[in-house]
Write a protein that holds these residues in place. Structure first.
Motif, PDB file in Angstrom:
ATOM      1  N   LEU A  32      36.074  34.387  29.808  1.00 56.03           N
ATOM      2  CA  LEU A  32      36.018  32.945  29.609  1.00 56.03           C
ATOM      3  C   LEU A  32      37.083  32.489  28.615  1.00 56.03           C
ATOM      4  O   LEU A  32      37.596  31.374  28.713  1.00 56.03           O
ATOM      5  CB  LEU A  32      34.632  32.540  29.107  1.00 56.03           C
ATOM      6  CG  LEU A  32      33.544  32.639  30.171  1.00 56.03           C
ATOM      7  CD1 LEU A  32      32.165  32.486  29.537  1.00 56.03           C
ATOM      8  CD2 LEU A  32      33.761  31.563  31.228  1.00 56.03           C
ATOM      9  N   ALA A  33      37.419  33.371  27.678  1.00 52.26           N
ATOM     10  CA  ALA A  33      38.440  33.015  26.694  1.00 52.26           C
ATOM     11  C   ALA A  33      39.816  32.946  27.347  1.00 52.26           C
ATOM     12  O   ALA A  33      40.709  32.267  26.854  1.00 52.26           O
ATOM     13  CB  ALA A  33      38.436  34.050  25.568  1.00 52.26           C
ATOM     14  N   ASN A  34      39.985  33.650  28.444  1.00 55.21           N
ATOM     15  CA  ASN A  34      41.290  33.713  29.089  1.00 55.21           C
ATOM     16  C   ASN A  34      41.098  33.805  30.601  1.00 55.21           C
ATOM     17  O   ASN A  34      41.293  34.855  31.212  1.00 55.21           O
ATOM     18  CB  ASN A  34      42.054  34.943  28.565  1.00 55.21           C
ATOM     19  CG  ASN A  34      43.523  34.912  28.959  1.00 55.21           C
ATOM     20  OD1 ASN A  34      43.983  33.938  29.560  1.00 55.21           O
ATOM     21  ND2 ASN A  34      44.240  35.968  28.645  1.00 55.21           N
ATOM     22  N   PRO A  35      40.738  32.687  31.248  1.00 54.21           N
ATOM     23  CA  PRO A  35      40.350  32.738  32.666  1.00 54.21           C
ATOM     24  C   PRO A  35      41.461  33.195  33.597  1.00 54.21           C
ATOM     25  O   PRO A  35      41.177  33.657  34.702  1.00 54.21           O
ATOM     26  CB  PRO A  35      39.954  31.286  32.979  1.00 54.21           C
ATOM     27  CG  PRO A  35      39.756  30.618  31.665  1.00 54.21           C
ATOM     28  CD  PRO A  35      40.621  31.321  30.680  1.00 54.21           C
ATOM     29  N   LYS A  36      42.736  33.096  33.147  1.00 58.88           N
ATOM     30  CA  LYS A  36      43.822  33.563  34.003  1.00 58.88           C
ATOM     31  C   LYS A  36      43.634  35.022  34.412  1.00 58.88           C
ATOM     32  O   LYS A  36      44.121  35.459  35.452  1.00 58.88           O
ATOM     33  CB  LYS A  36      45.159  33.442  33.261  1.00 58.88           C
ATOM     34  CG  LYS A  36      45.823  32.102  33.387  1.00 58.88           C
ATOM     35  CD  LYS A  36      47.096  32.063  32.541  1.00 58.88           C
ATOM     36  CE  LYS A  36      46.777  32.405  31.081  1.00 58.88           C
ATOM     37  NZ  LYS A  36      47.930  32.254  30.181  1.00 58.88           N
ATOM     38  N   THR A  37      42.956  35.781  33.573  1.00 51.60           N
ATOM     39  CA  THR A  37      42.775  37.203  33.892  1.00 51.60           C
ATOM     40  C   THR A  37      41.960  37.394  35.166  1.00 51.60           C
ATOM     41  O   THR A  37      41.928  38.499  35.712  1.00 51.60           O
ATOM     42  CB  THR A  37      42.104  37.942  32.725  1.00 51.60           C
ATOM     43  OG1 THR A  37      40.854  37.310  32.438  1.00 51.60           O
ATOM     44  CG2 THR A  37      42.963  37.934  31.487  1.00 51.60           C
ATOM     45  N   LEU A  38      41.306  36.328  35.630  1.00 50.90           N
ATOM     46  CA  LEU A  38      40.615  36.433  36.916  1.00 50.90           C
ATOM     47  C   LEU A  38      41.590  36.800  38.020  1.00 50.90           C
ATOM     48  O   LEU A  38      41.235  37.479  38.990  1.00 50.90           O
ATOM     49  CB  LEU A  38      39.929  35.101  37.260  1.00 50.90           C
ATOM     50  CG  LEU A  38      38.555  34.869  36.621  1.00 50.90           C
ATOM     51  CD1 LEU A  38      38.182  33.403  36.663  1.00 50.90           C
ATOM     52  CD2 LEU A  38      37.497  35.691  37.348  1.00 50.90           C
ATOM     53  N   LEU A  39      42.855  36.342  37.886  1.00 51.94           N
ATOM     54  CA  LEU A  39      43.857  36.672  38.898  1.00 51.94           C
ATOM     55  C   LEU A  39      44.096  38.177  38.971  1.00 51.94           C
ATOM     56  O   LEU A  39      44.390  38.721  40.044  1.00 51.94           O
ATOM     57  CB  LEU A  39      45.167  35.951  38.587  1.00 51.94           C
ATOM     58  CG  LEU A  39      45.182  34.452  38.900  1.00 51.94           C
ATOM     59  CD1 LEU A  39      46.524  33.854  38.485  1.00 51.94           C
ATOM     60  CD2 LEU A  39      44.949  34.224  40.391  1.00 51.94           C
ATOM     61  N   LEU A  40      43.994  38.837  37.821  1.00 54.75           N
ATOM     62  CA  LEU A  40      44.187  40.290  37.816  1.00 54.75           C
ATOM     63  C   LEU A  40      43.057  40.968  38.562  1.00 54.75           C
ATOM     64  O   LEU A  40      43.259  41.928  39.308  1.00 54.75           O
ATOM     65  CB  LEU A  40      44.252  40.790  36.366  1.00 54.75           C
ATOM     66  CG  LEU A  40      45.331  40.102  35.504  1.00 54.75           C
ATOM     67  CD1 LEU A  40      45.243  40.594  34.063  1.00 54.75           C
ATOM     68  CD2 LEU A  40      46.695  40.368  36.083  1.00 54.75           C
ATOM     69  N   GLY A  41      41.828  40.425  38.355  1.00 52.64           N
ATOM     70  CA  GLY A  41      40.688  40.954  39.096  1.00 52.64           C
ATOM     71  C   GLY A  41      40.824  40.718  40.585  1.00 52.64           C
ATOM     72  O   GLY A  41      40.303  41.493  41.386  1.00 52.64           O
ATOM     73  N   ALA A  42      41.533  39.645  40.956  1.00 48.92           N
ATOM     74  CA  ALA A  42      41.771  39.393  42.379  1.00 48.92           C
ATOM     75  C   ALA A  42      42.813  40.370  42.927  1.00 48.92           C
ATOM     76  O   ALA A  42      42.604  41.013  43.963  1.00 48.92           O
ATOM     77  CB  ALA A  42      42.234  37.956  42.587  1.00 48.92           C
TER      78      ALA A  42
END
Ligand code: NA
Ligand code: NA
Ligand code: NA
Lengths: 390, 80, 390, 80, 390, 80
Positions: A112-122
């Motif tokens: 949540l502090a850095n939602p861009k990291t969701l792209l890495l999970g994708a």
């Protein structure tokens, strides 16, 4: 009397044992050895190994179906693993309850502090779908006997998420469940060996030494609302992923809400432990010689390794790309954590980062893509269930 | 290219597409949610979360038995 | 491929979502909000709220029945909530296990010290039966579509006892189960708001200030024998109440006997927590739009409130009567605790008492009618099951 | 008055009657039981209840680890 | 209305109660009394006693089967004990899970330090088979109505091992299950009364004063490998004993491996406690007057006592024999511990040893035959299931 | 002697025979296993066993809360 003695001899394992069963009992012992001596995901591989031994004891009937007479009275009871497999794995209950418990142990704060990291999970889920292609090619050229459903179930090994893999395999390819679960948990245990060479090959020393800015504080309210948001998005866009994501978010909501700590505590302890014991025995019941001792298992083990490796690579590459376009620097190593394998992959990213720069603590930064990878593979699982099953 | 392969490629394209689509939507949803929450309830959530349900309190506080044990132990320790 | 993409779109929640489902998901979120922010019985309302969201996700299949082929092999597995509802709620197992756990948490000491308070627990059950009359009137005049069984199940909300309400509703009016459970737990949470005005309206300040004589010491043996006595009386006079009272007393006997503390501890913790999670998800599965979004639900919610209010009033009035005829003074406020809602109602009595007299500690005195109310509503449930079902 | 209403009234009368009947019987049974118990076993029950089963003892007694921790803590505390 | 009142009266236990049910409720209360006041295996006998009371309440329906209509919808739910008995005892799941938990609590160290004591665990099983002869004689001469299967199930009482007795009885003689379980647990509780006279009659004071050499240290690796060896031997020689021995060894492996402590902890606590509560209620459900109030029960109780006594005697005699041929001295008292009844029988051996010699601590030495007796009676159970069932 | 009795005797002979056979084999298997283990891994097993899984550590080590409680208790105790 002599007849009875002969019966007793005919009942013995020695008389009845087939070669395949003996080999599978050795496989079970190998899993136990890996669990105890090598520390390979012992919570799952130990019960799976024991389950593999038990189900292959000739005449012990661990997988025997119960027999009822016409009036519905039991003539002979079923075996323990029969009840466990059909009650908890075939129905999908056990993987979902484990996922609930895992949700209750998960902290979405770093993500949540850095939602861009969701792209890495994708990005790291590309390992899943590349593996699917590998499996359909093996199937299409007649090398191995894989259907599209089989290929999808094999690919999910690359999701590096045990309960998701078991849930998908139980629905799409129950015959391959044993091999898929063993591959999934084994490679999760091998993450510290599989990932570092790939991570180092794709990054320069400077990139690995990149320090990231400290994560902002995430409020309790955000953490409470987040699992509800995920559930609603799953409901809106991918209902076939809703069982997995919904139970995961339910567990997380119990934890973060802070008002049902006794339920959250039970979900994280007594309940998940009970279900883990049963899940292991049930998965082990699929390690029969017919289902396991064939070329397909070799294919599954090889493809699983490929899936992990590709997922690691695409995670790292996406992180390099993000680093280029992002305002704050992003260390490409945390991309590798996107495969999930929580929290092992995040620890590996941290360790490799420390090797490049002794002041570089990536653990919390890697937890973001790490838990994003859990969501990513649940979404991938949903697409597969919808595409193949629908 | 036979049908199985083309189905596999279809699954790959759709699958990766959907994974990215979902997670990108989640990035925006999360970001919007965080902004909204922090605007509406600036750290107001934390005191509320400090009020745990009854059984929890029991678990988190120090057991009276332990306190008793401590006093006893101190006495014993001193008298040694 | 385009077809598959279209399929995937047709599978999405957005495409399939009906208006009623959307509303019910909002209801689920409201319950979660009340549980977390307002502290409304979170142990139940949080899982019920999540269950309501999950069951209303179109296409997620949480309530799907499993499909078997002619040979008995599973073709498609059922949904999580299907298994939970049919395995634990329809059968009555979950409410009974919860009741066992509640029994293991209950101290009958204050009631044994002053058995007359059982009369208060009896009087407060009038709320149940007055509500039944209300419901049959609504039914008889065609305002709402209530049968006698429905009316009985609605009335039991006035028992202020969650598991009893769920047990009765699952047997007499499964379609109304969701609304009844939500009403029961919501009003139990609202006891501190609902009861005080009624209590104050029916008593003078002098009455509220009455101090009661200290309770006598109750021996361990009395506490051990008491649950057996209750079970035997249930067996003798009202077998239809024996499942509820028997399991309640079993839990209490495990606690009081002092010889099976590990079982008692498990009944109060791991087991009740596991069952509570499942019970919540299962009750939530009945919060479908067809069953909930209608006039009847409004009727149930209104009648439930009436039931609570009347029960509170008759409890207080009976206490006033008892005070007149009793040798020792009885504070009428403790009559309100007779509705059960353990231990909330007893705390409310204590609080209102303290307002009238700062030295007046009624908590232990109110615990007597409070647990008596649990027995009273279980007896009322037994009568209903026997009268309506038999 | 239609049948549903009369059935409802029947349920109310029978129900409240039975609830009172049952709880009044319980008052007498409880009172009689208490008198009997306290005559036959005047507080004799409590020592018996003090003998818990094995696993309980383990839970109720002070953990040796805790005692060890206490001694260690006292040492540390003094040496500060 | 008068009709309804009459119905309600006809529903009462007083109207319906048969004499046999009343007697069985008294039996249930006797078991509760023995559990609480006399400390007779309260973890089992308390729930069994409560189960016996509940199942004999006329009209309460604790053992009622559920009724379904033609479409598979539930018309009326079953009773709690129906679900427990058919779900967990008839299937054999509960005894096996208890055995897993007991395995997780067992330390094979003393036995591994002195494997010869396995012979004592073998000898003490003679009580089982001598009792079988007693039962077939009673059956053959028409004194009691025992078949060979009944005789085998009765004999297993002499194994002094509750879950094994319940497992065998549920398979070979479900009608006698109640009496057999009650006898097994009662005599296990009476071990401190039954064994000492026999032990003293068969040994001289000098023999009882024999000190044994201290046990060697047993390594962790030995303890880890041992349960796997036992499982493999069961697989090779007696698959019918594999369910019992396999689950017992699985529990022990979880404990000794040291890598799955959270599972081992749950198996020893939450899980075994939950199953124990259910097992007790389920066993109690077989304490119906038809099954219990007959001559056969008297026979079972008498034969069970004989079984214990003979097992104690043959254990002691074998220990005397071993003492003659062994290099190191062996105190014959530890032979009595071979009946199992862990750890009570070992404590009794220790106590009788201390009476003869105040410096003689036999506890650890007696733990070897004690746990050997568990293996021995599981093997005996396997032979019976194979011989009688096959 | 009727059939039931002869079957019973058969069960006894086979049963005791099998119990002894099994446990004698187990004696040899155990002895052989122990010898082998102690030759191949002379006490090497113990350090490995000392590395417990994460949740265990949490259970076995002293709770920081307890340590805090101890310090607090010592303070209170001294100030009495
Ligand atoms: Na993943
Ligand atoms: Na009530
Ligand atoms: Na034994």
């Amino acid at each position: 009397m002599e007849q009875k003695l002969l019966n007793l001899y005919h009942d013995t394992g020695i008389y009845q044992l087939e070669f395949g069963q003996a080999v599978m009992m050795l496989v079970g012992m190998l899993l136990i050895y890996l669990a105890i001596k090598k520390g390979f995901e012992p919570l799952l591989l130990l019960p799976i190994g024991v389950g593999a031994i038990l189900v292959n004891i000739p005449g012990a009937g661990f997988m025997a179906a119960p027999v009822y007479d016409a009036a519905g009275h039991m003539v002979s009871p079923g075996g323990l693993q029969y009840y466990i497999y059909h009650g908890g794995i075939e129905t999908g209950l056990f993987p979902l309850l484990i996922f609930m418990g895992v949700g209750a142990m998960t902290d979405f704060g770093p993500m949540l502090a850095n939602p861009k990291t969701l792209l890495l999970g994708a990005a790291a889920q590309f390992g899943i779908f590349a593996t699917v292609i590998g499996a359909v090619l093996l199937g299409a050229y007649g090398i191995m006997d894989f259907t599209l459903a089989d290929a999808a179930a094999i690919g999910i090994i690359g999701g590096a998420d045990g309960p998701t893999a078991i849930f998908v395999a139980s629905r799409l390819a129950p015959d391959l469940l044993g091999a898929i679960a063993v591959a999934a948990y084994s490679y999760m245990a091998l993450v510290p060996l599989i990932q570092p060479p790939i991570m180092k090959a794709l990054t320069s020393n400077e990139e690995r030494a990149i320090k990231m800015v400290q994560l902002r504080h995430v409020t309790k309210t955000e953490k409470i609302i987040f699992p509800i948001v995920v559930t609603l998005l799953a409901a809106a866009f991918l209902p076939s992923a809703a069982p997995l994501l919904g139970m995961f978010c339910f567990g997380n909501l119990m934890k973060e809400s802070g008002v049902v700590d006794r339920l959250s505590d039970t979900a994280q302890n007594a309940l998940i432990n009970i279900v883990t014991i049963f899940l292991g025995l049930g998965v082990g019941s699929k390690l029969s010689s017919e289902a396991f001792l064939n070329l397909e298992t070799l294919g599954i083990l090889s493809l699983g390794l490929v899936a992990f490796s590709i997922g690691t690579a695409t995670g790292v590459l996406m992180a390099k790309l993000l680093n280029k376009v992002s305002a704050h620097p992003i260390n490409p190593l945390i991309g590798a954590a996107g495969v999930s394998a929580v929290p092992m992959a995040a620890r590996v990213a941290n360790k490799v980062g420390l090797e490049a720069n002794k002041q570089n603590f990536l653990l919390m930064h890697a937890m973001g893509p790490n838990v994003a990878g859990v969501i990513g593979s649940a979404v991938a699982a949903g697409v597969m269930l919808s595409y193949v099953g629908g | 290219m036979n049908e199985l392969v083309s189905e596999g490629i279809g699954l790959m394209v759709l699958g990766m597409g959907f994974v990215f689509l979902f997670l990108v939507i989640l990035i925006f949803a999360t970001g919007y949610m965080s902004t909204l929450v922090n605007k509406l309830f600036p750290e107001a959530a934390q005191p509320a979360a400090k009020v745990p349900s009854a059984p929890v309190t029991a678990n988190n506080t120090v057991d009276p038995q332990i306190v008793a044990a401590i006093s006893a132990a101190i006495h014993q320790h001193r008298n040694r």
